[in-house]
Structures are given as C-alpha cells and as structure tokens.
Write an enzyme that holds these catalytic residues in place. Structure first.
Site, PDB file in Angstrom:
ATOM      1  CG  PHE A 136       4.427 -21.820  46.173  1.00  6.29           C
ATOM      2  CD1 PHE A 136       3.170 -21.975  46.735  1.00  6.29           C
ATOM      3  CD2 PHE A 136       4.510 -21.501  44.820  1.00  6.29           C
ATOM      4  CE1 PHE A 136       2.017 -21.818  45.972  1.00  6.29           C
ATOM      5  CE2 PHE A 136       3.369 -21.342  44.045  1.00  6.29           C
ATOM      6  CZ  PHE A 136       2.118 -21.510  44.622  1.00  6.29           C
ATOM      7  N   PRO A 195      10.056 -29.027  35.824  1.00 10.94           N
ATOM      8  CG  PRO A 195      11.709 -30.631  36.219  1.00 10.94           C
ATOM      9  CD  PRO A 195      10.347 -30.213  36.663  1.00 10.94           C
ATOM     10  N   GLY A 196       9.185 -29.313  33.170  1.00  9.74           N
ATOM     11  CA  GLY A 196       8.580 -29.266  31.841  1.00  9.74           C
ATOM     12  C   GLY A 196       7.396 -28.351  31.680  1.00  9.74           C
ATOM     13  NE  ARG A 226      34.597   9.687  38.784  1.00 13.00           N
ATOM     14  CZ  ARG A 226      35.455  10.430  38.067  1.00 13.00           C
ATOM     15  NH1 ARG A 226      35.849  11.618  38.519  1.00 13.00           N
ATOM     16  NH2 ARG A 226      35.905   9.985  36.915  1.00 13.00           N
ATOM     17  N   GLY A 236      29.809   4.305  35.984  1.00 11.20           N
ATOM     18  CA  GLY A 236      30.848   3.986  35.011  1.00 11.20           C
ATOM     19  C   GLY A 236      31.572   2.711  35.399  1.00 11.20           C
ATOM     20  CD  GLU A 249       6.008 -14.850  43.587  1.00  4.66           C
ATOM     21  OE1 GLU A 249       4.900 -14.295  43.688  1.00  4.66           O
ATOM     22  OE2 GLU A 249       6.804 -14.985  44.522  1.00  4.66           O
TER      23      GLU A 249
END
Length: 380
Positions: A139, A144-145, A284, A355, A379
């Site tokens: 799409f 760029p601008g 853990r 951690g 988007e």
C-alpha cells in the site's frame, strides 16, 4: 480452510468473551491459535534475527483462508466478517507480529481497496491470486515529506493517451520487497488538492519501478519495509482503481479498516507478553516461592490483563460496527489507540517481571517490546 459456511455473520448481539462468540468464530480462534503455536511461535525469533520473510508461513495462511478473510468466495476469499479478521489477527500476531503485519497489509491495505473499489477484471487479476498467499501486495500512500498528511502527495500521475505516467517516491512501505503489486496514490490534478488524488494498481516489475534499501528496523523485522521509487512508470488506464479523484477517499476508508487489523496485531503482542510474564513468574523462585506469589508481580500482571482485555473489547466493537454497516471511524481509531498502548505497556511490564532475563534474546520479552513500538506509529 475458512469459509462463510463455517462463520456466518452474527449481527444481533455484542460479544465480550471468547466463550460468548458463535461456535464458528470460536473455531476460527482455535484454528489460528493452533497454527500460531505450531508454525509461528517456534520460528518467530529466528525470522526476527535473520530478517527473514516467512514465506512458508504466508503460503500456509493462504491455504487456511487467512490472506483474504473478508473477500468474497467467488474471488478466492473466505467471505467472513471483520470480527473473524480481528480474532485471527490477534492469534497470528501472538505467534509472530511480523507475520501478523504481513497478513494485515494483505487483507486491509491491499486486498481491502481492490475488493471494495475494483472492477471484476481487476479483482480477477489483482485479488484472487493474492487471497491464496501466492502473491503479496503493498500500500503506497506515505511519502518522505508528507507523513500522515495524505492530501499532500507529491507523487504525480500524468495522463498520456490510454496510460498514466507515474513519478515519485513512497516511503515506509510494508511488504515493499516482497510485493508483486502495489496500490499507489498519486496526484492527477494539483489544482484540486486532496480531491485531485487517484489510486492505481501498479505492478512492481514495471519498467522504471524500483525499490530503496530494505529498512533495518527496531521491530517486525521479518517483514520488509522500504521505498517505492517510480520514474516514468507507465500504468494502463485500466489499472485506475475507482475513478479519478477518488484516491483520498479510498485511502481514508482503507485506513479505517486497517486500524482494526493493527489493533488485532497489537492485542496479539500484548497477549504474548502476558503469556511470557505469567510463565516466567510461575517458574522463577525467590524467597522460597514462585515470584507469582509476590503482590508486586501480581499487580503488574493484573494491570496488563486489564489493558489487553479493555482494548480487545474496543477492537471487537469496531469490527462489529463495520460488519453491521454502521459508521466505525471513531471506534476503529479508539481500538487502535488502546490496543497499541496496551501492547507497549504489556511488553514493557513483561520485561520488568523477567528482570535481566527480559533484556536478552534468550527470552521473547525483548522482541515483543521491539515489535510493540511500531503499533503506536503506523496507520495513524
């Protein structure tokens, strides 16, 4: 494979839990969950590390009907609703967020406009082969601008006889290096500003069409992102999508639907983060017991679950409104905002629960965090 026989549209009520979904939607959930667990999760880290396009997984998704979920069966799609799409997007993205965005672009940003605005000839050529995963689309809106200012497109399309000649550059295009076709938005009449923008179906192997370098991204690294560069690319007038001047409207309507897909992707990342944190907290041990017994850990995981579940309800609401033919622009934006923020928060907190282990690639928590960041950016 998904079909409308498996999942007819259910428009009479709102759904709040997986258990409350119609049986057919639960089947979609189970199918996508099993696929994610068996084919995506085991490979996601390797794809991310090597920036590898998951070609086999994409083909499998095509076989399952996931690359054209809302496309009519006559054009090779599954003919399902957007609630089914949101559910599928979450589960696929839970397994691999990169694969999720490839699926999202194929369904929402490429397939969506061709399905809604294309004629039969265009659908036969540029939709049916894409619903199978055989071909991939992209799409081309951002430049760029212009960033999110879609009305400021500097790419031009000049009419010459029975053709248009396109010149310009599109930036940050997902699937750029894997797509055989692009939807490109270009200015056909500068005097009309945003009403002078038109949409074109452009083959990426056209003379004058080239790609910029593949972007080295923070996350979703198994999907390609780059520039589309057009220098005197000749596009037949038959590849005009809709009518001249409809481009801006097509883009805005496409992005509305696309936000539901990205909300689903963000939900998948959030869910994967929660799963990672819960698993680690149960295994853990500290101070003679699993850290899941510590209230500070419980608080984190409960907050993650609230954020994810709240965003999921907003996403399902947006999808259901679209399926009912109701306005959903605001609801899709709300869902995308809430889900993307939930993904960032959940992936952040997952690292905190793990951690030091959350900071290394031995565990998926750091990848989830990197993948989450883009959902708040693209988007809109």
């Amino acid at each position: 494979r998904l079909t409308t026989r498996l999942a007819p549209r259910s428009l009479g009520r709102a759904f709040t839990t997986y258990e409350s979904l119609p049986e057919e939607h639960q089947m979609i959930y189970d199918m996508c969950r099993n696929f994610a667990d068996s084919e995506l999760s085991p490979n996601a880290a390797e794809w991310d590390k090597k920036h590898s396009y998951p070609a086999d997984a994409v083909r499998q998704m095509g076989e399952l009907g996931l690359m054209g979920i809302s496309v009519e069966e006559k054009w090779g799609g599954a003919g399902l609703d957007y609630l089914a799409y949101a559910i599928a997007m979450e589960e696929v993205s839970r397994g691999c967020a990169s694969t999720g965005v490839i699926m999202s672009v194929q369904n929402s940003l490429y397939g969506g406009p061709v399905d809604k605005f294309g004629n039969d000839e265009q659908k036969e050529k540029y939709l049916t082969p894409f619903t199978t995963g055989e071909k991939i689309g992209c799409f081309g809106l951002s430049e760029p601008g212009n960033g999110s200012d879609a009305g400021a497109a500097s790419t031009t399309a000049t009419k010459k006889g029975d053709d248009y000649v396109l010149n310009g550059t599109k930036a940050w295009i997902t699937n750029a290096h894997d797509a055989s076709t692009a939807i490109v938005f270009a200015t056909t009449d500068k005097n009309k500003k945003h009403k002078g923008i038109s949409a074109f179906i452009v083959d990426t192997d056209s003379p004058g069409f080239s790609l910029g370098e593949k972007e080295d991204k923070l996350g979703i690294r198994a999907s390609s992102t780059g520039n589309l560069i057009m220098e005197d690319v000749v596009v037949p007038a038959s590849n005009l999508l809709g009518e001249e001047g409809m481009g801006f409207k097509i883009a805005m309507m496409t992005l509305d639907a696309g936000r539901i897909g990205i909300a689903g992707q963000a939900l998948g990342i959030a869910t994967a983060s929660i799963d990672c944190a819960v698993k680690y907290a149960l295994e853990r041990k500290a101070f003679g017991q699993p850290i899941s017994k510590l209230q500070s850990i419980q608080n984190k995981i409960s907050a993650m679950s609230v954020a994810r579940d709240s965003a999921r309800l907003l996403t399902w609401r947006a999808a259901e409104r679209k399926d009912k033919g109701l306005p959903y622009t605001k609801e899709a934006a709300m869902a995308k905002l809430a889900a993307s923020e939930a993904a960032t928060m959940c992936s952040h907190q997952a690292i905190q629960v793990l951690g030091g282990m959350g900071y290394v690639t031995d565990m998926p928590a750091e990848r989830h965090y990197r993948d989450a960041r883009i959902t708040e950016i693209y988007e809109g």
